[in-house]
Scaffold this active site. Structure first.
Site, PDB file in Angstrom:
ATOM      1  N   ARG A  27       0.763  -1.540  -0.112  1.00  0.00           N
ATOM      2  CA  ARG A  27      -0.130  -0.189  -0.046  1.00  0.00           C
ATOM      3  C   ARG A  27       1.121   0.843  -0.373  1.00  0.00           C
ATOM      4  O   ARG A  27       0.766   2.199   0.589  1.00  0.00           O
ATOM      5  CB  ARG A  27      -0.882   0.492   1.721  1.00  0.00           C
ATOM      6  CG  ARG A  27      -2.342   0.780   0.890  1.00  0.00           C
ATOM      7  CD  ARG A  27      -3.503   0.499   1.655  1.00  0.00           C
ATOM      8  NE  ARG A  27      -3.565  -0.822   2.336  1.00  0.00           N
ATOM      9  CZ  ARG A  27      -4.081  -1.112   3.799  1.00  0.00           C
ATOM     10  NH1 ARG A  27      -3.887   0.215   4.401  1.00  0.00           N
ATOM     11  NH2 ARG A  27      -4.492  -2.384   3.988  1.00  0.00           N
ATOM     12  N   ARG A  31      -3.253   6.750   1.057  1.00  0.00           N
ATOM     13  CA  ARG A  31      -3.210   8.138   1.414  1.00  0.00           C
ATOM     14  C   ARG A  31      -2.737   8.629   2.617  1.00  0.00           C
ATOM     15  O   ARG A  31      -3.000  10.092   3.508  1.00  0.00           O
ATOM     16  CB  ARG A  31      -5.035   7.802   2.723  1.00  0.00           C
ATOM     17  CG  ARG A  31      -6.048   7.605   1.411  1.00  0.00           C
ATOM     18  CD  ARG A  31      -7.500   6.915   2.338  1.00  0.00           C
ATOM     19  NE  ARG A  31      -6.946   5.781   2.719  1.00  0.00           N
ATOM     20  CZ  ARG A  31      -8.624   5.472   3.352  1.00  0.00           C
ATOM     21  NH1 ARG A  31      -9.538   5.939   3.481  1.00  0.00           N
ATOM     22  NH2 ARG A  31      -8.038   3.837   3.345  1.00  0.00           N
ATOM     23  N   ARG A  40      -6.274  12.244  -5.645  1.00  0.00           N
ATOM     24  CA  ARG A  40      -7.044  11.026  -5.239  1.00  0.00           C
ATOM     25  C   ARG A  40      -8.367  12.203  -5.553  1.00  0.00           C
ATOM     26  O   ARG A  40      -9.722  11.660  -6.075  1.00  0.00           O
ATOM     27  CB  ARG A  40      -7.597  10.583  -3.589  1.00  0.00           C
ATOM     28  CG  ARG A  40      -8.257  10.513  -3.187  1.00  0.00           C
ATOM     29  CD  ARG A  40      -9.987   9.224  -4.605  1.00  0.00           C
ATOM     30  NE  ARG A  40     -10.862   9.336  -3.076  1.00  0.00           N
ATOM     31  CZ  ARG A  40     -11.850   9.513  -2.832  1.00  0.00           C
ATOM     32  NH1 ARG A  40     -12.243  10.977  -4.367  1.00  0.00           N
ATOM     33  NH2 ARG A  40     -12.813   8.849  -2.307  1.00  0.00           N
ATOM     34  N   ASP A  77      -7.127  -2.273  -7.428  1.00  0.00           N
ATOM     35  CA  ASP A  77      -7.801  -2.621  -6.317  1.00  0.00           C
ATOM     36  C   ASP A  77      -7.980  -4.436  -6.469  1.00  0.00           C
ATOM     37  O   ASP A  77      -7.999  -4.913  -7.929  1.00  0.00           O
ATOM     38  CB  ASP A  77      -8.853  -2.122  -6.083  1.00  0.00           C
ATOM     39  CG  ASP A  77      -9.786  -2.355  -4.789  1.00  0.00           C
ATOM     40  OD1 ASP A  77     -10.362  -2.616  -5.004  1.00  0.00           O
ATOM     41  OD2 ASP A  77      -9.791  -1.550  -3.916  1.00  0.00           O
ATOM     42  N   TYR A 154     -16.060 -12.481  -0.668  1.00  0.00           N
ATOM     43  CA  TYR A 154     -16.231 -10.199  -0.615  1.00  0.00           C
ATOM     44  C   TYR A 154     -17.468 -10.158  -1.843  1.00  0.00           C
ATOM     45  O   TYR A 154     -18.846  -9.956  -1.328  1.00  0.00           O
ATOM     46  CB  TYR A 154     -16.097  -9.213  -1.642  1.00  0.00           C
ATOM     47  CG  TYR A 154     -14.467  -8.501  -0.638  1.00  0.00           C
ATOM     48  CD1 TYR A 154     -15.112  -7.856   0.460  1.00  0.00           C
ATOM     49  CD2 TYR A 154     -13.619  -8.720  -0.804  1.00  0.00           C
ATOM     50  CE1 TYR A 154     -13.615  -7.185   0.945  1.00  0.00           C
ATOM     51  CE2 TYR A 154     -12.002  -8.542  -0.080  1.00  0.00           C
ATOM     52  CZ  TYR A 154     -12.357  -7.745   1.260  1.00  0.00           C
ATOM     53  OH  TYR A 154     -11.549  -6.501   2.053  1.00  0.00           O
TER      54      TYR A 154
END
Length: 354
Positions: A27, A31, A40, A77, A154
């Site tokens: 990652r 962020r 973003r 993703d 998921y």
């Protein structure tokens, strides 16, 4: 393709001699970086960021501009694959991912296509090509996918997970049905990763985020077996060199010896397993990647250096170690702290590579 200027990461994955231990961060485009947050915001949504190759390239390169990392990882993703299978992925603010059409029945599974990556996932492949061109041989590019089990969780749960109630109910009451789903997802992952390799990914990683939620027998049957199926279906040569494959099961330290027999080249190790123990378990059959606790990056620079030294010492001398966090970097880490970690790895690891 442009020759690689720094192939230390690829050589370490293949347990070849290196001058120092290479380092990258799971990652690493994310962020915690103000420049990522700015991009973003400009994109307007997370999925727009993922589906715009030029923006995906921009954020992929951002951490490399800050830190002398030894690899870039494609910005995307794991849920792009089920989205391409027609489940209708969307992100609710503060709630994480959701699917409009979760998979619950035999008819749902029967309707699932194995997507053509050059059609339904063209934006990811265009990002791979764009990033390779922009890297211009600086460091290798890692492609990735979620594992079949992780993606299936998921797909069946319908989005963000709580207690795995639906997927585990299917596992125990309808195992044949779950195997049909996992087989289809494994085929989709294999085709997807091969398409990334064809477009220029120089290593690929399979993220089994939820394998550690399974009991040992269930892990072997429903997670590991399908990762092995993917590994066996991958094209392992591109541009005249081997394309290494990394498997990572979070909380999967107890299964490392079995994972090493899948045909992969390296295993990710989270911080709950000592690297010395991991190295003994795999008997140097594969490289190991890890495994600093991401929360160490909240600590002082002195403590970060000490923890880096501890991880390096735990693996010990010789090649076959790629330094990484034991999971993804957290969003509120001070961006100066990863710089301390990377510098410490590059400096302190040379003593282990005479």
């Amino acid at each position: 393709m442009t020759p690689l200027h720094n192939d230390t990461f690829l050589r370490a994955l293949l347990r070849e001699p290196v001058d120092y231990t290479p380092v990258w961060m799971m990652r690493q485009a994310g962020r915690y970086l103000p420049e990522y947050r700015a991009t973003r915001a400009r994109a307007g949504s997370f999925m727009t960021l993922c589906k715009t190759p030029e923006l995906a390239c921009e954020v992929t390169l951002q951490p490399l501009e800050r830190y002398p990392l030894d690899a870039a990882i494609l910005f995307s993703d794991i849920l792009t694959v089920p989205d391409a299978m027609g489940l209708g992925l969307y992100f609710a603010e503060g709630e994480g991912p959701h699917f409009e059409r979760p998979v619950r029945t035999a008819a749902d599974i029967e309707r699932l296509p194995v997507p053509d990556p050059e059609a339904e996932l063209r934006y990811v492949l265009d990002a791979v090509s764009t990033i390779r061109q922009a890297l211009n041989g600086r460091v290798p590019l890692i492609g990735f996918s979620g594992s079949p089990w992780t993606l299936a969780t998921y797909m069946v749960e319908g989005g963000a997970l709580k207690n795995f109630a639906r997927i585990k109910a299917m596992l125990f009451d309808q195992p044949v049905l779950l195997h049909r789903l996992l087989a289809k997802v494994a085929d989709a992952v294999t085709v997807y990763l091969n398409a990334q390799i064809a477009r220029g990914a120089q290593a690929v990683m399979i993220f089994d985020t939820w394998g550690g939620a399974l009991a040992p027998a269930n892990y072997r049957e429903f997670s590991l077996a399908y990762m092995q199926r993917v590994v066996e279906g991958l094209n392992r040569e591109s541009e005249g060199r081997r394309v290494p494959v990394i498997l990572f099961t979070k909380n999967g330290g107890q299964w490392l010896a079995e994972m090493a027999k899948t045909g992969c080249d390296a295993l990710g190790v989270d911080w709950t397993t000592d690297l010395a123990d991991a190295r003994r378990l795999v008997e140097d059959q594969v490289a190991l990647q890890g495994n600093l606790d991401p929360c160490v990056l909240y600590a002082s620079p002195e403590r970060i250096r000490a923890e880096v030294a501890r991880v390096l010492s735990s693996y010990g001398p010789g090649s076959g170690h790629i330094f990484n966090l034991g999971h993804g970097i957290t969003q509120d880490v001070d961006p100066e702290h990863p710089a301390v970690m990377v510098e410490a790895v590059h400096t302190l690891s040379r003593a282990y590579h005479p």
